[in-house]
Scaffold this active site. Structure first.
Site, short mmCIF file in Angstrom:
data_model
loop_
_atom_site.label_atom_id
_atom_site.label_comp_id
_atom_site.label_asym_id
_atom_site.label_seq_id
_atom_site.Cartn_x
_atom_site.Cartn_y
_atom_site.Cartn_z
N GLY A 91 -71.84 -66.52 16.03
CA GLY A 91 -70.59 -66.68 16.77
C GLY A 91 -70.55 -67.98 17.53
O GLY A 91 -70.77 -69.06 16.98
N ASP B 124 -64.84 -76.58 10.27
CA ASP B 124 -63.52 -77.21 10.25
C ASP B 124 -62.43 -76.16 10.39
O ASP B 124 -61.42 -76.39 11.08
CB ASP B 124 -63.32 -77.99 8.96
CG ASP B 124 -64.44 -78.99 8.70
OD1 ASP B 124 -64.97 -79.55 9.68
OD2 ASP B 124 -64.79 -79.19 7.53
N SER C 130 -70.68 -73.86 18.51
CA SER C 130 -70.75 -72.97 17.35
C SER C 130 -72.19 -72.60 17.07
O SER C 130 -73.09 -73.45 17.06
CB SER C 130 -70.11 -73.64 16.13
OG SER C 130 -70.69 -74.90 15.88
N SER D 298 -73.52 -67.77 12.19
CA SER D 298 -73.22 -66.36 12.03
C SER D 298 -73.31 -65.59 13.36
O SER D 298 -72.78 -64.48 13.47
CB SER D 298 -74.18 -65.72 11.01
OG SER D 298 -75.52 -65.83 11.47
#
Length: 316
Positions: free
Chosen positions: A224, A251, A219, A222
């Site tokens: 992606g 989560d 991750s 912002s």
């Protein structure tokens, strides 16, 4: 059915303050109390999408009772192991655009309680096809606990998704979980060096999948995600938004990845679903909550593209 594991849940207490005054009395209205913990955030989002899910972990004391009652009110199935010590509180002070947190360590799990969890877990594995485990490991279980849970799931042919950090993640990946979702800093901790480019991140993922997890979704907030699913690399570009709160978005991404896996979606659709759920959570003030009516619209805003080998070949 999806099984979610929250070993160290909490009652999250959110206080709204105009300003935080150090060494003075701070007054606030009634706090927002939530059945908290990363795994319970995952559970709620899956439940919102009408996918069969059952939550497990450890609960004790009045705080444990509160969590059970809240899950019952929400219609969430659960099978937690009772413990003698109390489930922890986690305090969040919202002030002047900031969030200051006080997190309790949580209870210490006894050998008998640990044994009871394994018995409970083995029965739950008969019900579900996908297992998610999120967050920290409470005292008394040891850093090998996730590894043991993954080995049992693998033996039963279940897909295990692990979202943790530190030693719990480092030992857990040795059992070859189906998927992990670290951020870049957690990847750097695993490989023991910094990462300065996408190509270096790809190389790090290659190293980890060679001996550990089958699939990795890194991750990038912002920006992606960069993912390796079904032996293929993907770039995931998230929808652009003005976030209300990013707490719980990781989560929610896990919930989307688990949902896509359980429903047998393609790698592209699974990644798009994970990104969409994370984005939708960031548009809410509550944690582990998404507006399901907006899923289709936001799925169209997510870009998932395969990386060609020339895009990530590392020259040595």
């Amino acid at each position: 059915m999806i099984i979610t594991i929250t070993l160290n849940p909490s009652v999250d207490m959110n206080y709204q303050l105009k300003a935080l005054k150090i060494n003075e009395v701070n007054r606030s209205g009634n706090p927002i109390l939530t059945a908290g913990g990363k795994g319970l955030n995952v559970t709620r989002v899956i439940h919102q999408n009408r996918e069969p899910v059952i939550a497990t972990g450890f609960l004790g004391g009045l705080t444990g009772t509160f969590i059970r009652q809240q899950l019952d009110q929400q219609g969430v199935k659960h099978r937690f192991v009772p413990i003698r010590q109390s489930t922890r509180h986690c305090l969040a002070l919202m002030h002047e655009g900031n969030q200051t947190e006080v997190l309790e360590n949580g209870p210490e799990i006894s050998p008998d309680e640990k044994s009871a969890f394994f018995q409970n877990y083995e029965k739950l594995l008969e019900l579900g096809d996908v297992v998610t485990a999120s967050g920290s490991i409470p005292r008394g279980l040891g850093t090998e606990f996730y590894r043991q849970l993954i080995e049992l799931a693998n033996k039963c042919g279940k897909k295990f998704i692990l979202d943790s950090s530190g030693e719990a993640l480092k030992t857990g990946i040795k059992a070859k979980p189906f998927l992990i979702k670290p951020n870049q800093y957690e990847i750097e901790a695993l490989i023991g060096r910094t990462i300065d480019s996408e190509k270096e991140l790809v190389e790090a993922i290659k190293e980890l999948t060679a001996e550990g997890p089958e699939n990795i979704v890194v991750s990038l907030g912002s920006k992606g995600a960069l993912a390796f699913l079904n032996k293929t690399f993907y770039r995931v570009h998230a929808a652009k938004i003005e976030a209300v709160s990013a707490v719980g978005s990781g989560d929610s991404m896990i919930a989307g990845l688990a949902l896509g896996t359980a429903r047998g979606y393609s790698a592209e659709k699974t990644l798009a679903l994970g990104s969409t759920f994370g984005t939708l959570n960031a548009l809410e003030s509550a944690t582990g909550v998404i507006n399901t009516e907006r899923i289709d619209a936001f799925l169209k805003k997510v870009s998932v593209s395969r990386l060609e080998e020339k895009d990530y070949q590392v020259n040595r």
